[in-house]
Design an enzyme around this catalytic site. Structure first.
Site, mmCIF file in Angstrom:
data_model
loop_
_atom_site.group_PDB
_atom_site.id
_atom_site.type_symbol
_atom_site.label_atom_id
_atom_site.label_comp_id
_atom_site.label_asym_id
_atom_site.label_seq_id
_atom_site.Cartn_x
_atom_site.Cartn_y
_atom_site.Cartn_z
ATOM 1 N N ASP A 25 0.816 -1.227 0.000
ATOM 2 C CA ASP A 25 0.000 0.000 0.000
ATOM 3 C C ASP A 25 0.847 1.274 0.000
ATOM 4 O O ASP A 25 0.319 2.374 0.055
ATOM 5 C CB ASP A 25 -0.952 -0.004 1.209
ATOM 6 N N ASP A 157 23.690 33.962 -6.475
ATOM 7 C CA ASP A 157 22.852 34.882 -5.693
ATOM 8 C C ASP A 157 23.608 35.256 -4.428
ATOM 9 O O ASP A 157 24.624 34.628 -4.089
ATOM 10 C CB ASP A 157 21.457 34.307 -5.391
ATOM 11 N N LYS A 180 19.857 37.749 -7.517
ATOM 12 C CA LYS A 180 18.831 36.934 -8.173
ATOM 13 C C LYS A 180 17.448 37.259 -7.611
ATOM 14 O O LYS A 180 17.281 37.383 -6.398
ATOM 15 C CB LYS A 180 19.154 35.452 -7.928
ATOM 16 N N ASP A 207 27.246 26.934 -5.962
ATOM 17 C CA ASP A 207 25.918 27.065 -5.350
ATOM 18 C C ASP A 207 25.664 25.878 -4.421
ATOM 19 O O ASP A 207 26.290 24.828 -4.558
ATOM 20 C CB ASP A 207 24.838 27.139 -6.439
HETATM 21 C C1 R5P Z 1 18.374 29.076 -4.012
HETATM 22 O O1 R5P Z 1 18.537 30.240 -3.773
HETATM 23 C C2 R5P Z 1 19.483 28.069 -4.096
HETATM 24 O O2 R5P Z 1 20.695 28.532 -3.587
HETATM 25 C C3 R5P Z 1 19.683 27.566 -5.500
HETATM 26 O O3 R5P Z 1 20.252 28.584 -6.281
HETATM 27 C C4 R5P Z 1 18.371 27.164 -6.083
HETATM 28 O O4 R5P Z 1 17.611 26.460 -5.174
HETATM 29 C C5 R5P Z 1 18.573 26.348 -7.317
HETATM 30 O O5 R5P Z 1 17.320 26.018 -7.837
HETATM 31 P P1 R5P Z 1 17.108 25.909 -9.390
HETATM 32 O O6 R5P Z 1 18.162 24.968 -9.903
HETATM 33 O O7 R5P Z 1 15.713 25.355 -9.520
HETATM 34 O O8 R5P Z 1 17.221 27.268 -9.966
#
Ligand code: R5P
Length: 285
Positions: A25, A157, A180, A207
């Protein structure tokens, strides 16, 4: 080899098998296959994919470990899902990380260790000690070994600036960030270009995670406009949803590297020494 086993090897610690199964399930089932009495237990469970199932499994393992005599429980969650929904952006939404924290607060976990959490302040939502460590320098070391010393480190960002800064301490090529803006309704991304001079240079974007790839695609497009000669990407959590990888490569990224926080074909950097050292220094054997 799975990250959990690599960490255990690094620490010369006993690794214990957990059986997972799904009932017809759809419910999750786990069973710890060995005696735990009086042990300090580290549960290594990243939470992707799927986020919901992995979090449920983590809660079940913690509960079972506690019931079977674990002295202390440290949850090692390299990628902690739901951390980005840390507030109400649109009326009626859940604060998802709070719901996750409430669940994990109740299953006997003593400590949580994660890697490059989206925003450190969400760690205060847990009632136990929770810590995030950064793997940015490990990614930078990877690129250094590939001969990219002197590359410019870019955060797509402002939140990721600390990653670019720590990478630049390894690469020695300076760092900067873009601003960003993500539309909460459409998810569309726009970027404000900072005055950075990358003309003719190799740029590595750092990132915490790549989900849809839209952030990296936007950053790469802007870097091209600014005249960057070569664009690479280092990310800690390569979620790479859907066709993210393809879109990133099409945007002109020549190398995309992630860690084994999430197993993927770009997971070339292991977090095991970073996590292993952190656990040993916190007194866990
Ligand atoms: C958000 O600010 C994170 O640091 C990443 O830049 C973000 O989550 C990446 O997401 P995506 O690949 O969907 O742009």
């Amino acid at each position: 080899m799975e990250l959990g086993k690599k960490i255990a090897e690094f620490m010369h610690a006993r690794s214990v098998l957990v059986t997972f199964k799904k009932f017809p399930d759809g419910e999750s089932y786990i069973r710890i296959e060995e005696e735990l009495k009086s042990d300090d237990v580290c549960i290594v469970q990243t939470t992707y994919p799927s986020q919901d199932e992995s979090i449920m499994q983590l809660a079940l393992i913690a509960d079972a470990a506690r019931n079977h005599g674990a002295k202390t429980i440290t949850a090692v969650v390299p990628y902690l899902a739901y951390a980005r929904q840390d507030k109400i952006f649109l009326e009626g939404e859940a604060v998802s990380i709070d719901a996750v924290a409430k669940m994990l607060n109740s299953v006997g976990i003593d400590k949580l260790l994660t890697v490059n959490i989206h925003k450190e302040d969400v760690l205060s939502r847990f009632q136990f000690k929770a810590k995030s460590i950064s793997a940015a320098f490990l990614l930078a070391e990877y690129f250094n070994k590939k001969g990219l010393s002197g590359a410019f480190a870019l955060a797509p960002d402002e939140n990721a600036t600390y990653m670019a800064e720590s990478a630049s301490a390894v690469l020695n090529g300076g760092f900067g960030y873009f601003e960003k803006i993500r539309d909460p309704h459409t998810e569309a991304i726009s970027m404000v270009l900072k005055k950075i001079n990358v003309k003719g240079r190799t740029v590595i974007i750092f990132d915490d995670m790549i989900s849809t790839g839209s952030t990296i695609v936007a950053a790469a497009k802007n870097l091209k406009k600014l005249g960057a000669a070569k664009i690479c990407v280092g990310c800690v959590h390569p979620l790479l949803a859907g066709d993210a990888e393809e879109r990133i490569r099409k945007a002109g990224v020549s190398e995309l590297v992630g860690t084994d926080s999430i197993s993927s074909n770009v997971s070339k950097v292991s977090l095991s020494p970073l996590i292993g050292k952190e656990l040993l220094s916190s007194g866990i054997k």
